[in-house]
Design an enzyme around this catalytic site. Structure first.
Site, mmCIF file in Angstrom:
data_model
loop_
_atom_site.group_PDB
_atom_site.id
_atom_site.type_symbol
_atom_site.label_atom_id
_atom_site.label_comp_id
_atom_site.label_asym_id
_atom_site.label_seq_id
_atom_site.Cartn_x
_atom_site.Cartn_y
_atom_site.Cartn_z
ATOM 1 N N SER A 303 0.387 -1.339 0.174
ATOM 2 C CA SER A 303 -0.315 -0.147 0.403
ATOM 3 C C SER A 303 1.054 1.082 0.571
ATOM 4 C CB SER A 303 -1.016 -0.282 1.313
ATOM 5 O OG SER A 303 -0.012 0.539 2.460
ATOM 6 N N ASP A 304 1.072 2.623 -0.368
ATOM 7 C CA ASP A 304 1.178 3.409 0.020
ATOM 8 C C ASP A 304 0.592 4.079 1.089
ATOM 9 O OD1 ASP A 304 2.130 5.959 -0.632
ATOM 10 O OD2 ASP A 304 1.891 7.043 -2.544
ATOM 11 N N TYR A 305 1.443 4.852 1.684
ATOM 12 C CA TYR A 305 1.498 5.472 3.331
ATOM 13 C C TYR A 305 0.087 5.607 4.083
ATOM 14 C CZ TYR A 305 2.837 8.039 7.172
ATOM 15 O OH TYR A 305 3.706 8.492 8.118
#
Length: 761
Positions: A303-305
């Site tokens: 996932s991104d942040y």
């Protein structure tokens, strides 16, 4: 249509999420792709793990021991202390950390993992190595202006060499999003608006980061991001919604990712945006069916942040538990920063809402990547403080940074051959970027530092016949006026032979969360430019920018304009090389510079309307804005040199057989007195098709060196596959018919134009 396909899967991801995952028609393909890359010992390790330890292998957090730059680049969060993170490592609750503070931090954490944890599974250390580690190269958009993918491969390799010595195994790069709206700040991280150029740079950067073997101690794992269509955010607003057709996905936004995976990238990052109603982080069709099933991708998805947690704000998940379930079943293997997988996956598995097989699959992917990085063989292979100290900012690395920087500069305009400057001229170096170690390395530098970069004034003074010939006046701040600044700048200009006006964007005006409503030079700098223009002195505008700009007034009217982007560690020497003629500018625009800010999103490969404006003056009831041509001020592919280049003698076959090839040739001559490099570009247009086609599409290019007076013949080969498009059934196809072709110096230049026929099978 994408929204129709996704909506069916969205329904399945409700009450029947587990059944949807287990019953996916792509399941066998996914398992086969995974198996190809899984070392035999991995399943034995998984068999010994508790459910909590498995969730830990899927949990990646920001390093507690991190530098101030890393902290500033990420949203604030109440993370664990370093000692608390070490305890998480002992307990098997952490697969690794990102954006940590060098080899010593990595050594201490890895030592705990290998000596004090139950299973001794090595950690993975990741970082945002976007355009260099300590030695900083031009921002990716600037480097794409070189039109030299092999240059990007070389700079990515050096970035990997430095990063690996600091203990880093994995970089969250390259960003391969196609970006066609200059308002979007993250366009600075990619290769611009064109699919062909984007594919070449995506593959090159992956090859550079990963090297010949991932087990090499100077190789790092690449991560293609952001999957997918993040660059298509509505109104160029970061994190915003995306609603586009499946055809556009397959023709424009998928190909650079496919090129990255084809070059060997073994990780992908899910994008923040929703895609036609379904957030990408929970998009089963996108991550499971297309990525793993259709493309047979065998790596991991991260996932991104906090991207999984953001499903709640999207209105797609009701709480953190629901968000973890949706993201995980959709195909996100690793959770970055939110901690939701560690918190909720054990309970979801126990409750039967997440299959044990899916959990094992994700862990298997993560451990396989760690194995391919050589971490199970030698967990400390990239952790070497002595190598870190010896390699960073070394002379060879800085030499490459200088060469990459000057190759990234684009000469937009050079009326009266004002450039190159003479070394005995009196130069007034004016503007907020004239001097000082600021705004040099550019956005998204976790480890690079302006204090280790060389500014414009220093570079020019070193190159001038006499340093005293260079006078400096800031004139204004980046976004605010400077008391008495304009007046002092006018005095400096009056005493000079030539003005170099260094204006544009500051570092914090491009990058993540830096979308803008107006792609223009800030007002205080425009006021400075107008005052300098009024002096009547010859002006060289030197733009610092992370996006295409709409140039106006005294800036647009200047006789010479250079686009310099953010050039990194060797900014000053590289610009001095170009300004004084030691290097003839060879860059070409990877993005179109529109005539007015209101044209965005503008890109050269747009479709024709039913009412195009004919050549010449604007006509009523034709396609254009009121009073503005529907074209670029400086088009994609444009760039001048210090040579005088002309194109002649187009020769090409009249027909392309269905299974044959077509050859097109042109003669390119430099009649000037300076050696130069020319980027010779091939464009085509399908005149009539069952799905309307863009007015031009770049299919190939050659960058050639020309000595003064030299003539060279440039040849291109076209095949049927080069003419394919996504048809009505969302499958790639091609139809017989008439095609235009151009061998030209830009996407708008007429250059040499021809026409050919693709014959039926």
């Amino acid at each position: 249509m994408v929204n129709a396909r996704i909506s069916r899967r969205a329904a399945l991801l409700g009450a029947g999420a587990v059944a949807a995952w287990a019953g996916s028609p792509a399941r066998a393909l996914i398992q086969a792709a995974d198996t190809q890359r899984i070392p035999a010992f991995v399943d034995a390790v998984i068999a010994r793990m508790t459910v909590e330890e498995k969730a830990g292998q899927l949990t990646l957090n920001a390093a507690a021991w991190a530098g101030s730059a890393a902290t500033a680049l990420n949203p604030p969060s109440a993370g664990a202390s370093f000692e608390e993170q070490l305890q998480q490592v002992r307990d098997g609750q952490l697969t690794g950390v990102f954006n940590g503070n060098g080899a010593e931090m990595s050594r201490r954490m890895q030592k705990v993992a290998m000596e004090e944890s139950r299973l001794k599974v090595p950690l993975i250390f990741a970082a945002d190595i976007i355009h260099g580690h300590r030695t900083v190269f031009p921002v990716p958009l600037g480097e794409a202006a070189s039109w030299e993918p092999e240059l990007a491969e070389r700079t990515a390799h050096i970035a990997a060499v430095e990063a690996a010595a600091a203990g880093i195994d994995w970089t969250f790069a390259p960003m391969v999003d196609i970006a066609r709206d200059a308002r979007w700040g993250r366009g600075v991280e990619g290769a611009g608006e064109d699919v062909h150029l984007g594919k070449l740079f995506a593959a090159a950067r992956v090859r550079g980061f990963q090297g010949k073997r991932l087990t090499d101690r100077d190789a790092v794992l690449a991560c293609a991001k952001h999957f997918v269509a993040y660059g298509a955010a509505e109104a160029g607003l970061d994190y915003n919604s995306v609603d586009i057709s499946e055809r556009t996905l397959r023709e424009v936004y998928f190909p650079p990712f496919q090129a990255a995976f084809g070059a060997g990238a073994l990780s992908a990052m899910a994008s923040f945006n929703e895609l036609s109603g379904i957030p990408a982080t929970a998009n089963h069709w996108l991550l499971d069916e297309v990525l793993h099933g259709e493309w047979k991708f065998g790596g991991l998805v991260v996932s991104d942040y906090t991207g999984d947690e953001e499903l709640i704000a999207h209105g797609y998940a009701k709480d953190g538990r629901d968000a973890a379930r949706l993201a995980f079943l959709a195909g996100v293997d690793m959770c970055m920063q939110s901690g939701l997988y560690m918190k909720h996956l054990p309970g979801l598995v126990q409750a039967g809402e997440v299959p044990q097989a899916r959990l094992d699959q994700a862990v298997r992917r993560v451990l396989a990547v760690k194995a391919q990085l050589g971490l199970f063989d030698d967990p400390f292979r990239r952790i070497d403080p002595r190598r870190e100290k010896a390699l960073v900012l070394s002379k060879p690395h800085r030499a490459l940074a200088r060469d990459a920087a000057r190759r990234s500069v684009v000469l937009l305009k050079n009326d009266g051959n004002l450039l190159p400057l003479r070394k005995n001229q009196k130069i007034a170096l004016i503007g907020p970027f004239a001097a000082g170690q600021h705004d040099l390395v550019g956005p998204w530098c976790v480890y690079g530092d302006d204090k280790q970069a060389i500014d414009l004034a220093t570079g020019m003074r070193a190159a001038a016949a006499d340093p005293s010939l260079i006078t400096i006046a800031a004139g204004s701040g980046v976004e605010e006026p400077l008391a008495g600044g304009v007046e002092a700048a006018v005095v400096a200009a009056g005493a000079a032979d030539v003005v170099v006006l260094a204006i544009g964007e500051g570092t914090r005006m491009s990058g993540e969360a830096q979308s803008v409503t107006d792609i223009v030079v800030p007002a205080p700098q425009m006021a400075l430019a107008e005052a300098i223009a009024a002096t009547g002195k010859p002006i060289v505008v030197l733009l610092k920018n992370g996006r295409a700009l709409a140039l106006e007034g005294g800036v647009a009217a200047a006789p010479a304009i250079l686009v310099s982007w953010f050039l990194g560690t060797e900014t000053g020497p590289a610009l001095a090389d170009v300004l004084y003629g030691a290097y003839s500018p060879s860059g070409r625009l990877p993005v179109s510079f529109p005539r007015a800010a209101g044209q965005v999103p503008y890109y050269y490969g747009h479709k024709a309307t039913g009412r195009p404006n004919p050549e010449g003056a604007l006509q009523e009831y034709k396609t254009h804005y009121r009073g503005v041509l529907n074209s670029a001020l400086y088009p994609f592919g444009h760039g001048l040199t210090y040579g005088q280049v002309a194109y002649a003698d187009l020769h090409h076959d009249a027909n392309l057989a269905w299974n044959g090839t077509l050859t097109a040739r042109a003669t390119v001559r430099n009649s000037g007195s300076h050696a130069c490099e020319e980027v010779v570009q091939l464009y085509v247009r399908d005149r009539t098709a069952s799905i309307t086609r863009p007015v031009r599409e770049l299919k190939a290019f050659h960058k050639i060196a020309l000595k003064p007076g030299e003539t060279r013949q440039v040849e291109f080969t076209i095949r049927r596959a080069d003419l394919e498009f996504v048809g009505a059934d969302n499958r790639w196809m091609v139809e017989p018919g008439t095609f235009d072709l151009w061998i030209a110096p830009s996407a708008d230049a007429e250059g040499l134009a021809g026409r050919f026929e693709l014959a039926a099978a």
